[in-house]
Design an enzyme around this catalytic site. Structure first.
Site, PDB file in Angstrom:
ATOM      1  N   ASN A  95      43.319  41.885  39.916  1.00 44.28           N
ATOM      2  CA  ASN A  95      42.724  41.408  38.669  1.00 44.28           C
ATOM      3  C   ASN A  95      43.879  41.050  37.741  1.00 44.28           C
ATOM      4  O   ASN A  95      44.504  41.931  37.151  1.00 44.28           O
ATOM      5  CB  ASN A  95      41.847  42.512  38.062  1.00 44.28           C
ATOM      6  N   ARG A 102      39.925  38.656  41.386  1.00 45.24           N
ATOM      7  CA  ARG A 102      38.853  38.526  40.406  1.00 45.24           C
ATOM      8  C   ARG A 102      39.108  37.244  39.612  1.00 45.24           C
ATOM      9  O   ARG A 102      40.210  37.022  39.121  1.00 45.24           O
ATOM     10  CB  ARG A 102      38.879  39.707  39.456  1.00 45.24           C
ATOM     11  N   HIS A 144      30.573  40.084  34.194  1.00 42.66           N
ATOM     12  CA  HIS A 144      30.466  41.411  34.839  1.00 42.66           C
ATOM     13  C   HIS A 144      29.587  41.355  36.095  1.00 42.66           C
ATOM     14  O   HIS A 144      29.037  42.386  36.514  1.00 42.66           O
ATOM     15  CB  HIS A 144      29.820  42.462  33.897  1.00 42.66           C
ATOM     16  N   ARG A 196      33.640  43.202  20.024  1.00 39.95           N
ATOM     17  CA  ARG A 196      32.812  41.990  19.904  1.00 39.95           C
ATOM     18  C   ARG A 196      31.494  42.309  19.214  1.00 39.95           C
ATOM     19  O   ARG A 196      30.914  43.377  19.433  1.00 39.95           O
ATOM     20  CB  ARG A 196      32.525  41.392  21.278  1.00 39.95           C
ATOM     21  N   GLU A 218      34.328  47.547  41.039  1.00 44.64           N
ATOM     22  CA  GLU A 218      34.475  46.101  41.226  1.00 44.64           C
ATOM     23  C   GLU A 218      35.497  45.777  42.314  1.00 44.64           C
ATOM     24  O   GLU A 218      35.330  44.825  43.060  1.00 44.64           O
ATOM     25  CB  GLU A 218      34.885  45.461  39.891  1.00 44.64           C
TER      26      GLU A 218
END
Ligand code: ADP
Length: 394
Positions: A7, A88, A177, A238, A381
């Site tokens: 990643n 990723r 996601h 956020r 993940e």
């Protein structure tokens, strides 16, 4: 066979080396602050930890260093043992509804959608290039955050705006996601002793970034992030969903540019914005203990937004078998889970407060009498990336 899941961010590179198909974790680590004088290289393997601080100027040098360490630390006998690299990639636009072997065309397509993810896709490509240089004969696979959500229907993914924005510029909900939502929904089906094709679940991925996904019969049906990861529920920094007219209003009042206001919505809102203290859930819960009113508002606001989405998805799915919590906050913050579930009384959901204290392991945390099961499922993940890499290179 050994597969490395990668990643790559703009100044970081996370990695996990797995033995496949056994799914053994052999090593994991991170290179941070790439490009600075005090870059950090950290690796964990068979109970050992190594951390180095030195200048790592580029991703290419980070990758060379990582590969050299895998051999010099005895984790691998030789680099030839690595038979696949899974990357990723944040945005696959409408090009990719599944992971793919990386070819020149794939790289071009990832570049072509980079304006949809200007912070992420170029960084992901830097990681792809660095591994390609270091391991030119090893196949590489791209695993997209958006791919799982490509099963959404227009009624879910279209915004009610001029249609040409979609046809000309690809303005629609993409969702993110996806790798985590897919993994967790598969685990949920297994925990329920059902096939994914027979289950309806709502996954709450609540980390620093956070999104919900309604998964119907194994496929993403709807999700809370949108055209960008700014949409949906409130997150660490956020805002989640707001009235878009606020943007222009604040531009005028604070004499800021559009970019600056969007930056504030991405980096200075959510937990951080409301509490004025921190974007980190642990700090906020400490402040809540002290009775800090703004921190209480920040965590309650997020829980309300999560519960509202769960309600909407429960209706859209016409019921569901399980609500799943995952990622840093979902897996660890029992207080947040309590706040959310307290708002779901109308659905007959009941939390087992003893089990809810567990964190970090797969557990049913609802009472037997709960109409919907509540599941705690640590996400993975990297394992999904390694599985897809194995499937595609075979
Ligand atoms: P991301 O991958 O989006 O950066 P993570 O999934 O790692 O985020 O989640 C980070 C969040 O998880 C932080 O707010 C952190 O405080 C929270 N978190 C991690 N461990 C705990 C814990 N034990 N209790 C409460 N919150 C936790």
């Amino acid at each position: 066979m050994k597969i490395i899941a990668v990643n790559a961010g703009s100044s970081s590179l996370k990695f996990k080396l797995l033995g496949m198909p056994e799914e053994n974790k052999l090593a994991s680590g991170v290179v941070e602050r790439i490009g600075l004088d005090d870059s950090i290289f950290a690796i964990k393997y068979s109970g050992e930890k190594v951390k180095l601080i030195e200048s790592i100027p580029t991703h290419k040098i980070a990758v060379d260093m990582l590969l050299e360490k895998l051999v010099s630390l005895g984790i691998l006998n030789s680099l030839d043992e690595i038979e696949g690299v899974g990357h990723r990639v944040v945005h696959g636009g409408e090009f990719f509804s599944d992971s793919v072997i990386i070819t020149e065309e794939v790289v071009k397509a990832i570049e072509a959608v980079s304006d949809l993810a200007p912070l992420h896709n170029p960084a992901n490509l830097t990681g792809i290039k660095a591994f390609e240089d270091a391991l030119p004969n090893v196949p590489a696979v791209a695993v997209f955050d958006t791919a799982f959500h490509q099963t959404m229907k227009p009624i879910e993914y279209m915004y009610s705006v001029p249609y040409e924005w979609y046809t000309k510029y690809g303005v629609r909900k993409y969702g993110f996601h996806g790798t985590s939502h897919k993994y967790v929904s598969l685990r949920a089906a297994a925990m329920l002793n059902k096939k994914p094709e027979d289950t309806k679940v709502i996954v709450c991925h609540i980390g620093n970034g956070a999104s919900l996904c309604a998964v119907k019969y194994g496929k993403s049906f709807d999700t809370s992030m949108g055209f960008t990861p700014l949409a949906g529920i409130a997150m660490g920094t956020r805002s989640g969903d707001i009235d878009p007219a606020i943007v222009q209003f604040i531009c005028e009042k604070e004499n800021l540019s559009l970019d600056e206001v969007i930056e504030l919505l991405n980096k200075k809102s959510g937990y951080l914005g409301l509490s004025g203290l921190s974007s980190d859930s642990r700090d906020l819960w400490e402040a809540v203990e002290r009775g800090d009113k703004k921190s209480i508002l920040a965590v309650e606001k997020q829980a309300k937004m999560i519960a509202d989405y769960i309600g909407a998805y429960y209706i859209a799915l016409e019921g569901c078998d399980a609500i799943c919590f995952t990622a840093g906050i979902g897996e660890n913050a029992s207080e947040t889970r309590t706040l959310v579930v307290n708002r779901l009384r109308a659905l007959g959901v009941k939390l087992d407060h003893g089990k809810n204290l567990i964190h970090g392991e797969e557990t049913v945390i609802s009472k037997r009498s709960s109409k919907i099961k509540i599941l705690l499922i640590p996400t993975n993940e990297e394992l999904m990336i390694a599985r897809d890499t194995l499937r595609l290179i075979k």
